[in-house]
Each structure stands twice: as structure tokens, then as C-alpha cells.
Design an enzyme around this catalytic site. Structure first.
Site, PDB file in Angstrom:
ATOM      1  N   ASP A  35     146.311 159.682  21.350  1.00  0.00           N
ATOM      2  CA  ASP A  35     145.317 158.632  21.156  1.00  0.00           C
ATOM      3  C   ASP A  35     144.133 159.117  20.332  1.00  0.00           C
ATOM      4  OD1 ASP A  35     146.858 156.928  22.734  1.00  0.00           O
ATOM      5  OD2 ASP A  35     145.828 157.534  24.571  1.00  0.00           O
ATOM      6  N   LYS A  36     143.422 158.172  19.730  1.00  0.00           N
ATOM      7  CA  LYS A  36     142.268 158.457  18.888  1.00  0.00           C
ATOM      8  C   LYS A  36     141.269 159.377  19.588  1.00  0.00           C
ATOM      9  CE  LYS A  36     138.167 156.180  16.966  1.00  0.00           C
ATOM     10  NZ  LYS A  36     137.445 154.901  16.794  1.00  0.00           N
TER      11      LYS A  36
END
Length: 350
Positions: free
Chosen positions: A156-157
Site C-alpha cells: 500500500d501507498k
């Protein structure tokens, strides 16, 4: 690179060609719902007005038939958003973004991704991604099944840590197979709300999109819903109202650790999407609230780091294992909790 929202129209040379930007199959349990509302729940960084304009322009299809924005979706409908330009994530441009390369040879690269960097272009993030950086630094990376160069897996970011990137078709196939067959090793360090009572355990639960909040994933007990997911966890350190844990992935589903830990009552610290950015454990004292606020400022993201990555090399067949330090923002936040936990324990003992 252009940075228009997905549903805006641009001029494109060939007016007769439409490109698929989004595709959704309506769940079996879905109640009748206007298609503009349905798409609002699924597409990030857009507005209902833009969806309605796309429908008025004949760009929203249900079962291959163009529909207006008042069409009500039904179970098993196939909804597609078709526009006259290719998806921006396919208009990939290399960008001179520094990479923290842990290891590289002629077959693969191991990268330590910083928190805040998106792995690949997508809705609302068409530049500044890891893939943009890879496209600049490396030529002719092989495409994965989603037409993304080099990517074997993703994180994830706002999760930091290790990723392996394939440089050849052979490496792409070999590494992808390991992830699919669960022979790779992936260990994360997370800080979660609450005191995790068991020293170690295993969470098993199918994961799919949340039925109401489509930006979240959720655990389903129905074996016919979602994808099988297994997370093994082990307590590393107890810090009073939070716990530092190691999580080893047996499967790799979207938001798996974040969803599984929330499922057992231990949401990741400062995980905004899953409610971890609120005080979930602790006291009502003003000083405690100030302490938590300082922790959130120190670590302005979910407390999750992909620390260890292991896999078999596609050529040498050697099992390679890489490890990274916990990044400074997490270290600083953990240290704050250690200090608070010690002083809190001392106060209770006196």
C-alpha cells in the site's frame, strides 16, 4: 503527464475507439441502486456530477449496453466505464525519482519503498509512483498480467518496505509463481491498538470488498465470499495501550494485515481508512489525548513496514532473504510509546 480525473473526456485522435477504464460485476446481494451512486462508491477521486456526464455522453455500459445515470444496477450486471482515451496508467512515462535499491542483478531488483509512494499509476495517482521511477531507471522491464512493468507484488501507498521487481520474463514468471504458491516469505512489523493477549496466533478469514464502504476490505465468514487469506502474527513488544507485532503473510490479499488485525480487535495504529486514527484504547485524560496527537504527527500513516522478503532466485535457485530497518517515523513513534508505557507503569506501581 496529464492528471485529469478518470471520468473527464479528453480529445483523442480516433473517435471511434473506446477504452475500458473501469469494470465491475455487481455482487449477488446488491439491492437496486442508481448506477451513479453505485459507481461513486467504487471509483476514487471522482464526483457524482462527472459520473452523470459520462453516462449522458454514452460512456457507461451495463452488459454492453449504454445506460443513463438513473439506471438501477442489478445482481450480476457487468458495469463498464468506456472513454475515448486510454487509461492514464497505460500512458506511462518514466520519471527521475530516486530508488532505494537493496539488491540488483541481471534478473531482479529489490527495492525499499518509502511510505507515501504509490506503487503503480491508478485512479488519481498518475505520476510519482514506483512504476514511473522504474520506467526511468530500467529499460524493457517485463509486463505482469495487469500490464505493469516489473511488478511481481505490491504494498500500500502508506506502507513502507521491501518489494521485488522482475527484470526479465523468466524472472517475472518464476517469482510470480512463488507468490501464488505461497513459497515466498513476507514479514511485516506493525503497531496495533490494544494489548494483544496471545503471544502468537493465526488469523484465517476470506477477504473481499466491504459491502457498504467500498474503499475498505472486510473479512467474511461465508466461504463463498472473498478470497482465502491467512496471517500469522507474533507479539514483539507490549507497550500498554498498543502492541508491536510481527505479521507473516501466507497469502497476499489487498489490505490483508490491516483487515485481519482489525478483525481480531487490533486495528493498526493511525490507519485512517480503518479507523485507527482515533483513540481506540487508553484513558480520557487530556494529557493522554495530547500524547496520542503527538504520536499521530510523528507517524502520519498506518504503522506498517514490510521488513523481510524472501524468495528463490530464478536462475541460481538460491533462497535469498532481505531485511530492512524499521523507518525513522515508526522508530520515533515506538520510542514515544516505550517512554509513555514505562512512566505509566511506574505511576500505577507507586
Amino acid at each position: 503527464m496529464q492528471n485529469n480525473i478518470d471520468l473527464e473526456q479528453d480529445e483523442f485522435d480516433d473517435d471511434d475507439v473506446l477504452f475500458e477504464h473501469h469494470r465491475f460485476e455487481v455482487a449477488k446481494g446488491q439491492q437496486a441502486l442508481r448506477i451513479d451512486k453505485f459507481l461513486m462508491n467504487l471509483i476514487e477521486n471522482t464526483t457524482r456530477n462527472k459520473i452523470q456526464k459520462a453516462a449522458d455522453s454514452g460512456n457507461i455500459f451495463v452488459n454492453d449496453v449504454a445506460v443513463k445515470s438513473n439506471y438501477k444496477v442489478r445482481p450480476s450486471d457487468v458495469v463498464r466505464v468506456m472513454l475515448e482515451h486510454p487509461p492514464y496508467e497505460h500512458l506511462l512515462k518514466g520519471e527521475n525519482i530516486p530508488l532505494d535499491i537493496i539488491y540488483e542483478d541481471d534478473q531482479l531488483i529489490v527495492v525499499n519503498k518509502p511510505a507515501g509512494m504509490v506503487v503503480h499509476p491508478g485512479h488519481g495517482n498518475y505520476s510519482g509512483t514506483l512504476v514511473n521511477a522504474l520506467a526511468y531507471h530500467f529499460d524493457n522491464l517485463p509486463m505482469n498480467s495487469s500490464e505493469r512493468p516489473g511488478l511481481v507484488h505490491r504494498i500500500d501507498k502508506d506502507t513502507s518496505g521491501l518489494l521485488v521487481v522482475a527484470k526479465t520474463e523468466l524472472a517475472m514468471d518464476y517469482l510470480t509463481k512463488q507468490f501464488a504458491e505461497k513459497t515466498s516469505e513476507r514479514e511485516y512489523v506493525a503497531m496495533v491498538w490494544g494489548n494483544v493477549l496471545e503471544d502468537e496466533g493465526t488469523i484465517v478469514g476470506n477477504i473481499d470488498r466491504h459491502p457498504v464502504n467500498r474503499m475498505q476490505m472486510a473479512v467474511f465468514t461465508d466461504p463463498d465470499k472473498g478470497k482465502h487469506a491467512v496471517t500469522h502474527y507474533k507479539v514483539l513488544e507490549r507497550l500498554g495501550y498498543v502492541t508491536l507485532v510481527s505479521c507473516r503473510l501466507e497469502t497476499g490479499r489487498t489490505h490483508q494485515i490491516r483487515v485481519h488485525m482489525k478483525h481480531i480487535g487490533h486495528t493498526l495504529f493511525n490507519d485512517e481508512r480503518y479507523g485507527g486514527d482515533m483513540i481506540l484504547k487508553g484513558t480520557t485524560f487530556t494529557k493522554y489525548k495530547q500524547f496520542i496527537d503527538n504520536c499521530f504527527k510523528t507517524l502520519p500513516r498506518q504503522a506498517l513496514h514490510a521488513k523481510t522478503l524472501g524468495f528463490e532466485h530464478p536462475i541460481t535457485k538460491e533462497f535469498m532473504r532481505f531485511d530492512t530497518d524499521i523507518p525513522q517515523d515508526m522508530k520515533d513513534c515506538i520510542e514515544k510509546w516505550r517512554t509513555y508505557s514505562k512512566s505509566h507503569t511506574s505511576e500505577e506501581e507507586n
